[in-house]
Design an enzyme around this catalytic site. Structure first.
Site, PDB file in Angstrom:
ATOM      1  N   PHE A 575       0.955  -1.109   0.073  1.00 53.57           N
ATOM      2  CA  PHE A 575      -0.015   0.060   0.089  1.00 53.57           C
ATOM      3  C   PHE A 575       0.860   1.312  -0.038  1.00 53.57           C
ATOM      4  O   PHE A 575       0.462   2.577  -0.696  1.00 53.57           O
ATOM      5  CB  PHE A 575      -0.692  -0.089   1.267  1.00 53.57           C
ATOM      6  CG  PHE A 575      -2.060   1.107   1.211  1.00 53.57           C
ATOM      7  CD1 PHE A 575      -1.756   2.268   1.665  1.00 53.57           C
ATOM      8  CD2 PHE A 575      -3.152   0.537   0.726  1.00 53.57           C
ATOM      9  CE1 PHE A 575      -2.759   3.302   1.395  1.00 53.57           C
ATOM     10  CE2 PHE A 575      -4.307   1.501   0.975  1.00 53.57           C
ATOM     11  CZ  PHE A 575      -4.074   2.674   1.343  1.00 53.57           C
ATOM     12  N   GLY A 576       1.948   1.433   0.725  1.00 52.69           N
ATOM     13  CA  GLY A 576       2.740   2.478   0.962  1.00 52.69           C
ATOM     14  C   GLY A 576       3.593   2.522   2.140  1.00 52.69           C
ATOM     15  O   GLY A 576       3.616   1.358   2.891  1.00 52.69           O
ATOM     16  N   MET A 577       3.917   3.519   2.723  1.00 52.56           N
ATOM     17  CA  MET A 577       4.626   3.444   3.885  1.00 52.56           C
ATOM     18  C   MET A 577       3.796   3.558   5.221  1.00 52.56           C
ATOM     19  O   MET A 577       2.643   4.179   5.093  1.00 52.56           O
ATOM     20  CB  MET A 577       5.453   4.921   3.710  1.00 52.56           C
ATOM     21  CG  MET A 577       6.577   4.669   2.648  1.00 52.56           C
ATOM     22  SD  MET A 577       7.894   3.641   2.871  1.00 52.56           S
ATOM     23  CE  MET A 577       8.737   4.166   4.254  1.00 52.56           C
ATOM     24  N   ASP A 689      -5.049 -12.329   2.680  1.00 51.50           N
ATOM     25  CA  ASP A 689      -3.487 -11.873   2.834  1.00 51.50           C
ATOM     26  C   ASP A 689      -3.105 -12.145   4.152  1.00 51.50           C
ATOM     27  O   ASP A 689      -2.410 -11.507   4.931  1.00 51.50           O
ATOM     28  CB  ASP A 689      -3.442 -10.569   2.463  1.00 51.50           C
ATOM     29  CG  ASP A 689      -1.821 -10.270   1.972  1.00 51.50           C
ATOM     30  OD1 ASP A 689      -1.194 -11.349   1.592  1.00 51.50           O
ATOM     31  OD2 ASP A 689      -1.478  -9.255   2.002  1.00 51.50           O
TER      32      ASP A 689
END
EC number: 2.7.10.1
Length: 868
Positions: A575-577, A689
């Site tokens: 997703f990102g940081m 997940d």
């Protein structure tokens, strides 16, 4: 069927006759393996007076051989011949024994270059479904394995399993019933390590000197003094060591020194049981006293007080529980007390190591049923030997089994004898396999009627009787039963009449079907048109809306303030940081910010927010708020200071290695979170997940599932639906879902199984150094070897309950079963994990290791076969 019963009765009678022939009056079973058919059987072995019989009626396979002629004179008659097994991976002896009675079981192996190849065989020896020992015949004098074991059924299976290119063989097999109450253990069986008597010179003692035919070897050291007596020594305690062994004893030459035995263990934390036999065989003066304590590496084992020998009468010190040397070096000592005027003495010593056999044998009624089925149809299959269900790689062909609990007997659930040239009627023994789910007897030459009992078997869901010559009508009980029944190709079988529906009803059904099809086609076309008018999803994300308007919505400037301008990075994902932040002055939060280059987008973002807004469970991460401003998307959720589970398993970043009890609790809590998604949400959800990196830990190591961006709803329990995209992490992704595109709760169960395997083994899910092998492959290989120590994470330092570890491992592998229908539900997983935790908390078998190979130490003596 009467003729089949008569044949079975005749075979049973013949077997009983041979069993009687193989036993002498003491109940001994003595088999000369490979004894040629033209030699007398049974015969009396001249040195021991024991009655040996041919092994031919106790095994279905193998060929006979004989050691080279120039070696025969060195060995007793039972060890000159052998049976070798060039065909089949597993070949087994089947011996009738008394259930729950202790036996001394001895197997002897002598290569003797019988084949002229001069290549020493290496293979495995199994007791039922469990590995007993690894046999390596490098020693020209052969080797032997001896164990004290209590069978759990009336049939004992001793199997030789090929592990490489060489051919397994065996020279003799001997069983000796032992006295009830002797050699008791907390758990497990006892493998003979040493059995010694102390005399400067002497020969091996066995039957008839020893009534149980135990082998005693002389041993003496330079720093000892021998004392002896010509008088009789009373030896009638429960162990009854041979009187000849008790007429001599060793004492230290230095009267103030201890009597010491030293050896080195080949494995750490081997568990021992000691049986020290002593009797006073010296004439003591009025003021003489002899008493001593027994110690192992400084630990006093004489917990009830000093050992005081009785005049010419045996006493036995025995371990009440398994004892470890706590290291490589073992130092067993007899040390005189301060008030003793005489040094310690010892007449004989037995040392055993604990060997655990964790795998239960297949349910005895199922095994008997399979033998009866085999006899009914005259089946002879090379691999139908040994335990039908385990080890898994040696399972009988035509069978499937289930075993949710390693301590419970496996059950046969599927029998496939299709195209097996079966003749006669359907065997009545089939009904004794009470948990049978699938029965396939198709394409044989079966005759007679379909039996009534098939309709009464509660577990049966599939029956295939196609392609036979069955006749008569189908039983009413079978017709009423809701199952898949295949009967094609039985021309003489009377099938039930098909129900005729009124023409009007048929017409109505056809009309309604046509209308529904037209409606679905129209809706699909309209959906395609509307979809073509939509704008690309990432041009602007300002349109993202959520069903719950009560949640905290942050502006982008507030996100910058909360994270102190994105100062502290917690991690990075697809997703990102993820950044650390603080709200309300002191409440710590984690802020996940969508990266512009992220492969995930507003769809996954919205999915995670929507899910977190409507689910509330103690084992799911809580959403504090979100940011949706222009192209800026962020999630703000509770901060869990101990990071993710993966970091702690690896020990990266200075994280501590969590112990076994905490791992089990974390697994249970993660399972509770998944169960809530599966059955506590409306509609039910799948996570998609599940992995160790998505299990977060709070300050008390309480587990919470995170990262719901890929979560999807599904119809309901036991159902699945098609997923347009395959999502998840490589290695954790359900292979069945990957191939079929079908999404269901069992997809999460598979991923959870992989997580549990990681927690147990600390092995990589995908091992890139071993050809990208999967963790299930590695674990499956190790499980077949039966050594739990090779599977468990070495960082645990063996601080776990063996039974708990096995149960967790079995559960993990059942979750990761390739077929989703064979996997448990999360509710079943939770039940099993609670059982594992309860087992762990009992403390039974703690620090119990498995020992398979005889130790090569300074107390070396030759095992059978024994030279003259």
């Amino acid at each position: 069927m009467e003729s089949s019963f008569g044949l079975l009765l005749a075979l049973l009678t013949l077997t009983i006759i041979h069993i009687v022939q193989a036993q002498d009056p003491q109940g001994f079973i003595s088999l000369d393996c490979g004894l040629p058919a033209n030699e007398t059987s049974p015969y009396t072995e001249t040195q021991t007076g024991l009655l040996f019989s041919s092994d031919a009626t106790f095994i279905q396979s193998g060929k006979t051989g004989r050691v080279q002629a120039n070696q025969e004179s060195k060995f007793l008659k039972p060890y000159r011949t052998l049976r070798y097994f060039p065909e089949g991976v597993r070949n087994c002896y089947n011996l009738s024994v008394f259930k729950e009675r202790k036996y001394l079981i001895a197997a002897s192996f002598l290569y003797g270059n019988y084949d002229g190849h001069n290549i020493a065989p290496v293979f495995d020896l199994y007791l039922g479904p469990n590995l007993w020992a690894k046999i390596d015949l490098q020693d020209v004098n052969g080797t032997g394995e001896e164990i004290l074991h209590i069978p759990t059924s009336n049939s004992l299976q001793i199997c030789l399993v090929q592990t490489g290119e060489t051919t397994p063989l065996i020279s003799s097999l001997e069983l000796r019933p032992m006295r009830t109450g002797s050699y008791t253990t907390v758990s497990g069986s006892l493998k003979t390590y040493r059995r010694l008597y102390f005399k400067k010179s002497g020969s091996r003692l066995r039957y008839s000197k020893d009534v149980y035919d135990r082998s005693w070897f002389p041993r003496f050291m330079d720093e000892w003094t021998q004392i002896s007596t010509a008088l009789g020594v009373i030896n009638t305690n429960i162990y009854q060591p041979p009187e000849d062994a008790l007429k001599n004893a060793a004492t230290p030459t230095d009267a103030s020194a201890p009597l010491t035995f030293k050896w080195n263990s080949e494995k750490l934390d081997v568990q021992y049981y000691f049986y020290a036999h002593y009797a006073e065989i010296q004439d003591l003066q009025a003021n003489d006293t002899r008493e001593f304590n027994i110690l192992l590496n400084g630990q006093n084992l004489s917990v009830t007080g000093p050992e005081v020998p009785d005049k010419l009468s045996i006493k036995t010190f025995q371990s009440s529980s398994p004892i470890s040397c706590n290291g490589w070096a073992c130092n067993f000592q007899l040390i005189r007390t301060k008030r003793s005027t005489l040094p310690p003495l010892l007449n004989a010593l037995e040392v055993y190591t604990v060997i655990q056999f964790p795998r239960s044998e297949t349910d005895e009624s199922d095994v008997v049923a399979m033998k009866n089925i085999s006899a009914s149809y005259g089946l002879s299959r090379i691999n139908w030997q040994g335990d039908p269900c385990f080890p898994q790689q040696l399972r009988w062909d035509a069978l499937d089994c289930t075993n949710r609990n390693i301590s419970q007997p496996p059950r046969i659930t599927s029998l496939n004898l299709s195209s097996s040239r079966l003749n006669g009627t359907i065997a009545a023994a089939i009904q004794s396999i009470t948990q049978l789910e699938t029965l396939d007897l198709s394409y044989n030459n079966l005759t007679g009627e379909v039996p009534e009992f098939l309709g009464k078997m509660k577990s049966l869901s599939v029956i295939n009787l196609s392609g036979n010559n069955l006749n008569g009508s189908i039983p009413q009980a079978l017709r009423k039963k809701r199952l898949k029944l295949y009967l094609e190709g039985n021309p003489r079988l009377i099938k039930p009449p098909k129900k005729e529906f009124p023409v009007a009803i048929v017409t109505l059904v056809v009309f309604v079907t046509v209308i529904v099809v037209l409606f679905l086609v129209f809706r699909k076309k309209m959906s395609t048109i509307v979809k073509g008018l939509r704008l690309p999803p990432r041009t602007s994300m300002v349109d993202v809306t959520f069903s719950n308007k009560k949640s905290k919505r942050f502006t982008y400037s507030e996100v910058v303030q909360v994270t102190k301008n994105f100062q502290r990075v917690l991690g990075k994902g697809g997703f990102g940081m993820v950044y650390h932040g603080t709200v309300k002055g002191s409440e710590q939060v984690a802020v996940k910010v969508l990266s512009q280059s992220s492969t995930q987008g507003s769809k996954e973002f919205k999915a995670e927010v929507d899910l977190l807004l409507r689910v509330h469970h103690t084992n799911l991460v809580s959403l504090v708020g979100y940011c949706c401003e222009g192209d800026y998307l962020a999630l703000v959720y509770e901060f869990l200071p101990n990071g993710d589970l993966k970091q702690h398993l690896s020990g990266k970043g200075g994280n501590s290695i969590i112990n076994w009890s905490i791992r089990l609790r974390i697994a249970l809590e993660a399972a509770l979170g998944l169960e809530y998604l599966h059955i506590g949400c409306t509609p039910p959800m799948v996570h998609r997940d599940v992995k160790t990196a998505n299990i977060l830990l709070d300050e008390n190591f309480k587990a919470k599932l995170a990262d719901f961006g890929l979560s999807r709803s599904f119809q309901g329990e036991g159902e699945s639906q098609e997923s347009t995209t395959i999502a998840g992490t490589l290695g954790y992704l359900d292979p069945e879902c990957y191939h079929s595109g079908r999404l269901g709760e069992k997809s999460d169960v598979y991923s959870f199984g992989i997580v549990l395997l990681e927690m147990i083994t600390n092995q990589p899910v995908i091992n890139q150094t071993s050809g990208d092998s999967h963790i299930t492959q590695w674990v499956g290989f190790q499980m077949n070897r039966g050594d739990i120590l090779e599977i468990m994470d070495p960082n645990l330092r063996k601080d776990y309950n063996i039974n708990s570890a096995w149960r967790a491992l079995e559960l993990a592998m059942s979750c990761a079963y390739p077929s989703s229908s064979k996997r448990p539900s999360m509710s079943q997983v939770i039940h099993e994990l609670k059982e594992c935790i309860a087992c762990e908390n009992t403390g039974i078998s703690k620090n119990r290791s498995l020992e398979y190979q005889e130790m090569n130490v300074s107390l070396d003596t030759t095992a059978v076969p024994m030279a003259r």
